[in-house]
Design an enzyme around this catalytic site. Structure first.
Site, PDB file in Angstrom:
ATOM      1  N   HIS A  10      -0.222   4.410   0.473  1.00  9.30           N
ATOM      2  CA  HIS A  10      -0.984   5.813   0.994  1.00  9.30           C
ATOM      3  C   HIS A  10      -1.206   5.470   2.167  1.00  9.30           C
ATOM      4  O   HIS A  10      -1.608   4.250   3.024  1.00  9.30           O
ATOM      5  CB  HIS A  10      -1.153   6.397   0.076  1.00  9.30           C
ATOM      6  CG  HIS A  10      -2.909   5.502   0.119  1.00  9.30           C
ATOM      7  ND1 HIS A  10      -2.570   4.100  -1.094  1.00  9.30           N
ATOM      8  CD2 HIS A  10      -3.922   5.038   1.035  1.00  9.30           C
ATOM      9  CE1 HIS A  10      -4.421   3.497  -0.381  1.00  9.30           C
ATOM     10  NE2 HIS A  10      -4.364   4.109   0.476  1.00  9.30           N
ATOM     11  N   LYS A  30       0.736  -0.879   0.209  1.00  9.74           N
ATOM     12  CA  LYS A  30       0.101   0.247   0.215  1.00  9.74           C
ATOM     13  C   LYS A  30       1.191   1.000  -0.033  1.00  9.74           C
ATOM     14  O   LYS A  30       1.627   1.056   0.676  1.00  9.74           O
ATOM     15  CB  LYS A  30      -0.757  -0.189   1.908  1.00  9.74           C
ATOM     16  CG  LYS A  30      -1.387   0.885   1.395  1.00  9.74           C
ATOM     17  CD  LYS A  30      -2.791   0.910   2.784  1.00  9.74           C
ATOM     18  CE  LYS A  30      -3.564   1.956   2.463  1.00  9.74           C
ATOM     19  NZ  LYS A  30      -4.768   2.080   3.822  1.00  9.74           N
TER      20      LYS A  30
END
Length: 224
Positions: free
Chosen positions: A106, A104
């Site tokens: 963010h 991921k």
């Protein structure tokens, strides 16, 4: 055989996670039995499954560890249910950690891992459903040891199929132990399943016909 093992075999059968018949495995082998951890789908099933894992981990590895790591995807609910069960049964808080298939990029929890971070000095137990070839640990081990300076205490799967890994005469769990230096164990072995479910008079869930098919399978694919 310990009572929790007998109870786990009954549990697998009742949940239809363990089936007998004719199944084509990912390896291409034709197997007379199949174990599918994806069959555990209800809250009560997952809670009970976590307890069986917790009992087996406690019996095999004690409780000197900090994190249970469940590789994506099936290992995620296993790790979550197991840390909950471990606290309930043994009163010790264990953290859970899993990986994402893709990191991921963010948010506050960006990165490859979800759940707890891995920290230097952590002792980790890896949890999987079942392993036939030992290939999955080749992906999991670098993720766990690459995140921090941790020690892998052991790996726990639900069923030891007791068949030889590709390019080896040893079982997948034995090859993992030999290659990585930590014990790889199972809640139950297929030998224990047969011992518990087979009756010579043919009255058991494993009939004489199924027993012959299992024996023939292990004659060809059984680990030495």
């Amino acid at each position: 055989m310990e009572q929790y093992k007998k109870d786990f075999i009954d549990f697998m059968v009742a949940a239809k996670a363990l089936k007998f018949g004719s199944f084509t495995l990912k390896s291409g082998r034709q197997s007379p039995f199949f174990m599918n951890a994806g069959a555990y789908v209800t809250g009560s099933q997952l809670a009970k499954l976590g307890e069986f894992y917790a009992q087996a981990i406690h019996a095999n590895f004690g409780d000197d560890f900090d994190v249970m790591f469940g590789p994506a995807y099936k290992g995620i609910p296993l790790a979550v249910s197991c840390v909950m069960a471990y606290q309930k049964l043994y009163g010790k808080e264990i953290r859970y950690c899993s990986n994402r298939k893709e990191a991921k990029d963010h948010g506050a929890d960006k990165g490859l891992l979800l759940g707890s971070d891995l920290k230097d000095g952590d002792k980790v137990v890896i949890i999987e459903d079942v392993t036939t070839s030992g290939k999955s640990i080749e992906e999991t081990y670098p993720i766990v040891t690459g995140a921090a300076k941790v020690k892998v205490v052991g790996e726990m799967v639900s069923l030891n199929r007791m068949e030889k890994a590709p390019d080896s005469t040893k079982s997948a769990l034995d090859t993992i132990t030999e290659k990585y230096g930590f014990p790889a164990r199972a809640i139950v072995s297929m030998k224990e399943v047969v011992e518990y479910l087979y009756k010579e008079d043919g009255s058991g869930l494993i009939t004489n016909e199924i027993k012959k098919e299992i024996d023939a399978y292990y004659e060809e694919w059984g680990a030495k």
